[in-house]
Design an enzyme around this catalytic site. Structure first.
Site, PDB file in Angstrom:
ATOM      1  N   LYS A 130     -12.320  -4.020  19.477  1.00  0.00           N
ATOM      2  CA  LYS A 130     -12.793  -5.287  20.049  1.00  0.00           C
ATOM      3  C   LYS A 130     -13.408  -4.994  21.400  1.00  0.00           C
ATOM      4  CE  LYS A 130     -12.723  -9.782  19.109  1.00  0.00           C
ATOM      5  NZ  LYS A 130     -12.626 -10.471  17.801  1.00  0.00           N
ATOM      6  N   ASP A 170     -18.178 -12.869  18.487  1.00  0.00           N
ATOM      7  CA  ASP A 170     -16.895 -13.559  18.658  1.00  0.00           C
ATOM      8  C   ASP A 170     -17.205 -14.726  19.610  1.00  0.00           C
ATOM      9  OD1 ASP A 170     -13.843 -13.167  18.007  1.00  0.00           O
ATOM     10  OD2 ASP A 170     -13.868 -13.676  20.118  1.00  0.00           O
TER      11      ASP A 170
HETATM   12  P1  NDP Z   1     -17.598 -19.921  19.493  1.00  0.00           P
HETATM   13  O1  NDP Z   1     -18.014 -19.363  20.780  1.00  0.00           O
HETATM   14  O2  NDP Z   1     -18.636 -20.228  18.460  1.00  0.00           O
HETATM   15  O3  NDP Z   1     -16.735 -21.241  19.709  1.00  0.00           O
HETATM   16  C1  NDP Z   1     -15.563 -21.212  20.465  1.00  0.00           C
HETATM   17  C2  NDP Z   1     -14.947 -22.594  20.483  1.00  0.00           C
HETATM   18  O4  NDP Z   1     -13.645 -22.518  21.032  1.00  0.00           O
HETATM   19  C3  NDP Z   1     -15.723 -23.569  21.352  1.00  0.00           C
HETATM   20  O5  NDP Z   1     -15.540 -24.868  20.834  1.00  0.00           O
HETATM   21  C4  NDP Z   1     -15.030 -23.407  22.702  1.00  0.00           C
HETATM   22  O6  NDP Z   1     -15.163 -24.525  23.560  1.00  0.00           O
HETATM   23  C5  NDP Z   1     -13.601 -23.235  22.284  1.00  0.00           C
HETATM   24  N1  NDP Z   1     -12.889 -22.433  23.280  1.00  0.00           N
HETATM   25  C6  NDP Z   1     -13.174 -21.162  23.651  1.00  0.00           C
HETATM   26  N2  NDP Z   1     -12.338 -20.740  24.607  1.00  0.00           N
HETATM   27  C7  NDP Z   1     -11.530 -21.788  24.860  1.00  0.00           C
HETATM   28  C8  NDP Z   1     -10.461 -21.978  25.757  1.00  0.00           C
HETATM   29  N3  NDP Z   1     -10.055 -20.998  26.590  1.00  0.00           N
HETATM   30  N4  NDP Z   1      -9.828 -23.184  25.722  1.00  0.00           N
HETATM   31  C9  NDP Z   1     -10.242 -24.169  24.872  1.00  0.00           C
HETATM   32  N5  NDP Z   1     -11.257 -24.047  24.017  1.00  0.00           N
HETATM   33  C10 NDP Z   1     -11.887 -22.867  23.996  1.00  0.00           C
HETATM   34  O7  NDP Z   1     -16.529 -18.872  18.903  1.00  0.00           O
HETATM   35  P2  NDP Z   1     -16.028 -18.681  17.410  1.00  0.00           P
HETATM   36  O8  NDP Z   1     -16.040 -19.975  16.677  1.00  0.00           O
HETATM   37  O9  NDP Z   1     -16.759 -17.527  16.839  1.00  0.00           O
HETATM   38  O10 NDP Z   1     -14.524 -18.201  17.653  1.00  0.00           O
HETATM   39  C11 NDP Z   1     -13.423 -19.091  17.674  1.00  0.00           C
HETATM   40  C12 NDP Z   1     -12.143 -18.313  17.353  1.00  0.00           C
HETATM   41  O11 NDP Z   1     -12.262 -17.689  16.074  1.00  0.00           O
HETATM   42  C13 NDP Z   1     -11.807 -17.174  18.332  1.00  0.00           C
HETATM   43  O12 NDP Z   1     -10.407 -17.072  18.430  1.00  0.00           O
HETATM   44  C14 NDP Z   1     -12.349 -15.945  17.616  1.00  0.00           C
HETATM   45  O13 NDP Z   1     -11.717 -14.772  18.046  1.00  0.00           O
HETATM   46  C15 NDP Z   1     -11.995 -16.292  16.182  1.00  0.00           C
HETATM   47  N6  NDP Z   1     -12.716 -15.569  15.141  1.00  0.00           N
HETATM   48  C16 NDP Z   1     -14.078 -15.581  15.088  1.00  0.00           C
HETATM   49  C17 NDP Z   1     -14.741 -14.920  14.085  1.00  0.00           C
HETATM   50  C18 NDP Z   1     -16.215 -14.986  13.919  1.00  0.00           C
HETATM   51  O14 NDP Z   1     -16.715 -14.475  12.907  1.00  0.00           O
HETATM   52  N7  NDP Z   1     -16.967 -15.611  14.818  1.00  0.00           N
HETATM   53  C19 NDP Z   1     -14.006 -14.122  13.088  1.00  0.00           C
HETATM   54  C20 NDP Z   1     -12.567 -14.256  13.173  1.00  0.00           C
HETATM   55  C21 NDP Z   1     -11.976 -14.936  14.186  1.00  0.00           C
HETATM   56  P3  NDP Z   1     -16.188 -24.499  24.799  1.00  0.00           P
HETATM   57  O15 NDP Z   1     -17.542 -24.720  24.182  1.00  0.00           O
HETATM   58  O16 NDP Z   1     -15.742 -25.586  25.689  1.00  0.00           O
HETATM   59  O17 NDP Z   1     -16.060 -23.135  25.414  1.00  0.00           O
HETATM   60  O1  2IT Z   2     -12.099 -11.618  15.092  1.00  0.00           O
HETATM   61  C1  2IT Z   2     -12.910 -11.243  14.223  1.00  0.00           C
HETATM   62  O2  2IT Z   2     -12.527 -10.845  13.120  1.00  0.00           O
HETATM   63  C2  2IT Z   2     -14.338 -11.299  14.537  1.00  0.00           C
HETATM   64  N1  2IT Z   2     -14.695 -11.778  15.602  1.00  0.00           N
HETATM   65  C3  2IT Z   2     -15.334 -10.741  13.562  1.00  0.00           C
HETATM   66  C4  2IT Z   2     -15.423  -9.258  13.707  1.00  0.00           C
HETATM   67  C5  2IT Z   2     -16.522  -8.601  12.904  1.00  0.00           C
HETATM   68  O3  2IT Z   2     -16.661  -7.386  13.084  1.00  0.00           O
HETATM   69  O4  2IT Z   2     -17.235  -9.264  12.137  1.00  0.00           O
END
Ligand code: NDP
Ligand code: 2IT
Length: 451
Positions: A130, A170
């Site tokens: 990561k 992410d």
């Molecule tokens: P985005 O940046 O697209 O969206 C993040 C969302 O979470 C936004 O709504 C944001 O709000 C909110 N957020 C972020 N930080 C905080 C915080 N400290 N407190 C409250 N709200 C928060 O990210 P993703 O949707 O890609 O990721 C969301 C989660 O999913 C993370 O935990 C990530 O690690 C996990 N994940 C993502 C994957 C992927 O493929 N993208 C794969 C597997 C897991 P705001 O706009 O106000 O910041």
């Molecule tokens: O937390 C996760 O699994 C991700 N943000 C996706 C990682 C990836 O390599 O697609």
């Protein structure tokens, strides 16, 4: 007996805490895994004597670097960047890059540790890593984001490679940022290779990568409900977040006949009792992702909804809940409230959104509870498929990929049952995921000897 043998769980965790001061997220992630693995290892001398868990909980390396960039006013700005390469026993390091002001070494170490187990669960050959930075993309112009991404890659490029370490997106890193980083990688190395995933479809990306995490979390939820003879038809869902994972989870819930009641961001949550349908989800995607707006503006567009500033959505009664924002966003008290209000199933889209109290509460009440390392693995799984397509220099069809994603999520669900079935109809998905992920990595490590 060797001197290192057989510390118990407490002794092990004392060591982890001592070696990782001021890293609470990392210690939390290790604790959650160690609770199950110590149980599992009881009669498995080799894992003990070879110090396997101790070795997985010590990243192969942590690279920390300075990232300088110039803002639109000509000011020089300095951020910190990292890449944590946790473990490559079963394949190249693989995991996302996060840009958010809350990013620290502890956060990235916990994420890389979790990723190691998650990637093993997918059945694909990927190790765990990561990376990220404390850079805050909010309020920055697109050109500022581009300059930051270029500067970040100017250091990162020497640590990654299609067979070494393959980053992806992410929080705060989506298709646009991957484009800027890939462009810089290509410019520096003159090498067009599958070094990042989440790429655009025109330049080596895979269909359904964007949707895969949210869709996968809902497929996992459907698999859990099916063990009770149920499906999502007519079920109410509470979702946190409004980014990539949250909006695609919402979309799949709606497609499978459920009703989504909430979404959120760091400012608070919106509650729409009429249900957040596809048209409203499309509005959120455009508003949050492309216009970089706030979720509170939803209530102006859809007046039936209410906004709750500074609050998380867990008090809204629901059948199923999907935390899809960030770590430690669902605490012990929230878990109790969800259970008291009749919530039957929780599928984590985010990484470690539930704190240890919350995890113990869900386990105690024996609800259907899927930890992120199992339920959000769909994203990295399709990243793995993107790597395969890049190696093959071909692109697969959408239907094939959709089916592969469903199959991988069912495969993870089966692994959880294999190691987490507690009898009496209760499956401990946390235990199942931890043991299945651990066993695969551990057995590869045993084959390599002491390295
Ligand atoms: P985005 O940046 O697209 O969206 C993040 C969302 O979470 C936004 O709504 C944001 O709000 C909110 N957020 C972020 N930080 C905080 C915080 N400290 N407190 C409250 N709200 C928060 O990210 P993703 O949707 O890609 O990721 C969301 C989660 O999913 C993370 O935990 C990530 O690690 C996990 N994940 C993502 C994957 C992927 O493929 N993208 C794969 C597997 C897991 P705001 O706009 O106000 O910041
Ligand atoms: O937390 C996760 O699994 C991700 N943000 C996706 C990682 C990836 O390599 O697609």
């Amino acid at each position: 007996m060797a001197v290192t043998d057989h510390v118990d769980l407490n002794g092990f965790m004392e060591g982890v805490k001592k070696r990782n001061p001021y890293q609470p997220e990392f210690v939390q992630a290790v604790q959650e895994v160690a609770e199950d693995i110590f149980d599992f290892m009881q009669d498995k001398e080799e894992y003990h004597s070879q110090q396997i868990l101790r070795r997985i909980a010590e990243p192969d390396r942590v690279v920390s670097f300075r990232v300088c960039w110039e803002d639109d006013n000509g000011n020089i700005r300095v951020q910190r960047g990292w890449r944590v390469q946790n473990n490559n026993a079963i394949g190249p390091y693989k995991g996302g890059i996060r840009f958010h002001p809350s990013v620290t070494e502890s956060v990235l170490k916990f994420l890389a540790f979790e990723q190691t187990f998650k990637n093993a669960l997918t059945g694909l050959p990927m190790g765990g890593g990561k990376g990220g930075s404390n850079f805050n993309p909010k309020g920055k112009s697109v050109r500022e984001i581009m300059r930051f991404c270029q500067s970040f890659m100017t250091e990162l490029y020497r640590h990654i490679g299609a067979d070494i370490d393959v980053p992806a997106g992410d929080i705060g890193v989506g298709g646009r940022e991957i484009g800027f980083m890939f462009g810089q990688y290509k410019r520096i190395t003159n090498n067009f290779t599958g070094v990042l995933t989440g790429k655009g479809l025109e330049w080596g990306g895979s269909l359904i990568r964007t949707e895969a995490t949210g869709y996968g979390a809902v497929y996992f939820l459907a698999n859990m409900l099916a063990t009770k003879g149920e499906d999502l038809t007519g079920k109410t869902a509470v979702i946190s977040g409004s980014g990539n994972v949250a909006t695609h989870a919402a979309e799949k819930i709606v497609q499978l006949g459920g009703k989504v009641l909430t979404l959120s961001d760091s400012g608070g949550f919106i509650h729409d009792p009429d249900g957040i349908n596809q048209e409203k989800i499309d509005w959120v995607k455009t508003h949050k992702t492309h216009r970089r707006g706030r979720i509170e503006e939803y209530v102006e567009a859809f007046p039936g909804a209410t906004f709750h500033a500074g609050k998380t959505p867990w008090g809204v009664p629901c059948d199923v809940a999907l935390p899809c924002a960030t770590q430690n966003e669902l605490l012990g008290e929230d878990a109790k409230m969800l259970v008291a209000n009749g919530c039957r199933a929780v599928s984590e889209g985010a990484n470690m959104p539930t704190d240890l109290d919350g995890v113990h509460t869900f386990k105690h009440h024996k609800i259907l509870y899927a930890p992120g390392k199992a339920s959000n693995a769909g994203g990295v799984a399709v990243s793995g498929l993107e790597m395969s397509q890049n190696s093959e220099r071909r692109s697969w069809k959408e239907e094939e990929l959709q089916q592969m994603l469903k199959d991988i999520m069912s495969g993870i669900h089966n692994s959880c049952i294999k190691y987490g079935d507690q009898g009496g109809g209760y499956i401990d998905y946390v235990k199942g995921a931890n043991i299945a992920g651990f066993k695969k990595v551990a057995d590869a490590m045993l084959a390599f000897g002491v390295v």
